[in-house]
Write an enzyme that holds these catalytic residues in place. Structure first.
Site, short mmCIF file in Angstrom:
data_model
loop_
_atom_site.label_atom_id
_atom_site.label_comp_id
_atom_site.label_asym_id
_atom_site.label_seq_id
_atom_site.Cartn_x
_atom_site.Cartn_y
_atom_site.Cartn_z
N SER A 224 0.82 -1.20 0.00
CA SER A 224 0.00 0.00 0.00
C SER A 224 0.86 1.25 0.00
CB SER A 224 -0.90 0.02 1.24
OG SER A 224 -1.71 -1.14 1.31
N SER A 262 -3.50 -4.01 -2.80
CA SER A 262 -2.90 -2.69 -2.60
C SER A 262 -3.92 -1.71 -2.04
CB SER A 262 -2.34 -2.18 -3.93
OG SER A 262 -1.71 -0.93 -3.76
N ASP A 264 -4.07 2.07 -1.89
CA ASP A 264 -3.42 3.30 -2.36
C ASP A 264 -4.38 4.46 -2.16
OD1 ASP A 264 -1.16 1.82 -3.40
OD2 ASP A 264 -2.53 1.14 -4.97
#
Length: 322
Positions: A224, A262, A264
């Protein structure tokens, strides 16, 4: 002293940085860290981005929402942040959020409600996350210790145990100054907690990736990144959401995989309190400067980090351009 990306010719774009090439070049923004290291299994901490004045206009964007950004729905709904922004490890998120509420109440005991903003990255490769070693005292120390000026980067605060693009990473920051039509000279700064997967790319055209066995162990395609963007340009919440998006887009420049696993997130805020809002048609240079600042922040996080051996003997190697 470890060189930063700009020292190595790896800084992108035409705009110059502010005095410290950091998010603190935006007047009224301070940064503090609390770093926890207990060998061999604890490599974690807290980082705080502390505006001097609150509330502020803000926007948020989830590029891939496999993570936690506490308080983000209210920021998205109202276009405002009410608290400093704290970053930490995944399993410490809610302890940190609770401590942030306590810190706000020490400053204003009459608060009827408060929306804490806390982001996280998984530092479990190097640190024992289930131990949840972060306490309220650690959170208060990061907040109370926040300062203007140069920002410590690499293996500090919330970046103590993070790994990005297969290498030891951590906290990184950068800034840009530019002239914006209708607003004059403005500054935009970024701070990242880098912990994402992919293949490292630089504006110099180089690519870097650890050996195959290390890649498998590190899970290069997961991870991340928390991105905080500050500016003194007068923008509203909708415009700041657009700025936050550019922060997430910038990860693609350095090779982000944007994988299933992930998280983000971009969070942008403006410290401006007076003057006309910048017209949308004049925002493109600010978008470009944000892309450049986030890209350089990630590279700075990698260059400042050192090879770290953590829990169970896991190792995250430092990246040094050849």
């Amino acid at each position: 002293m470890t060189p930063r990306a700009r020292d190595l010719g790896l800084a992108a774009g035409p705009y110059q940085p502010g005095e410290h090439n950091a998010i603190t070049d935006v007047a009224g923004v301070r940064v503090g860290h609390t770093t926890l290291r207990r060998e061999p299994a604890i490599h974690t901490g807290v980082s705080a981005v502390v505006p001097e004045r609150l509330p502020l206009s803000a926007g948020v964007y989830a590029g891939n929402g496999y993570g936690k950004l506490v308080g983000s729905t209210q920021v998205a709904e109202l276009g405002v942040i009410e608290t400093p922004i704290l970053l930490t490890a995944t399993m410490s998120t809610f302890r940190v959020a609770d401590a942030l509420i306590s810190w706000m109440l020490t400053r204003d005991p009459g608060l009827p409600s408060v929306n804490p903003v806390v982001g996280e990255c998984n530092d479990g490769w190097l640190s024992d996350m289930p131990a949840r070693p972060i306490t309220a005292e650690h959170v208060f120390a990061a907040l109370d210790g926040a300062r203007p000026g140069p920002v410590e980067e690499g293996c500090v605060g919330a970046g103590t145990g993070t790994v990005a693009l297969g290498f030891k990473a951590g906290i990184g920051t950068s800034s840009r100054t530019l002239t914006l039509r209708g607003a004059g000279t403005v500054t935009v700064g970024a701070l990242v907690q880098a912990n994402f997967g992919g293949t490292l790319r630089t504006c110099a055209g180089t690519h870097a990736r650890p050996g195959a066995s290390e890649m498998e162990l590190l899970g290069l395609d997961d991870g991340s990144c928390m991105i905080v963007v500050a500016t003194d340009a007068r923008l509203d919440g909708r415009q700041l959401t657009r700025l936050a998006k550019r922060g997430v887009y910038a990860l693609g420049r350095v090779g982000a995989a944007y994988s299933h696993g992930s998280g983000d997130y971009g969070l942008a805020f403006s410290t401006a309190s007076a003057g006309e809002h910048v017209a949308d048609r004049h925002l493109s240079p600010l978008f470009a400067a944000t892309l450049d600042a986030v890209e350089e922040s990630v590279l700075n996080s990698l260059l400042a980090a050192v090879t770290t051996v953590g829990r169970a003997g896991h190792t995250a190697p430092a990246w040094r351009p050849g």
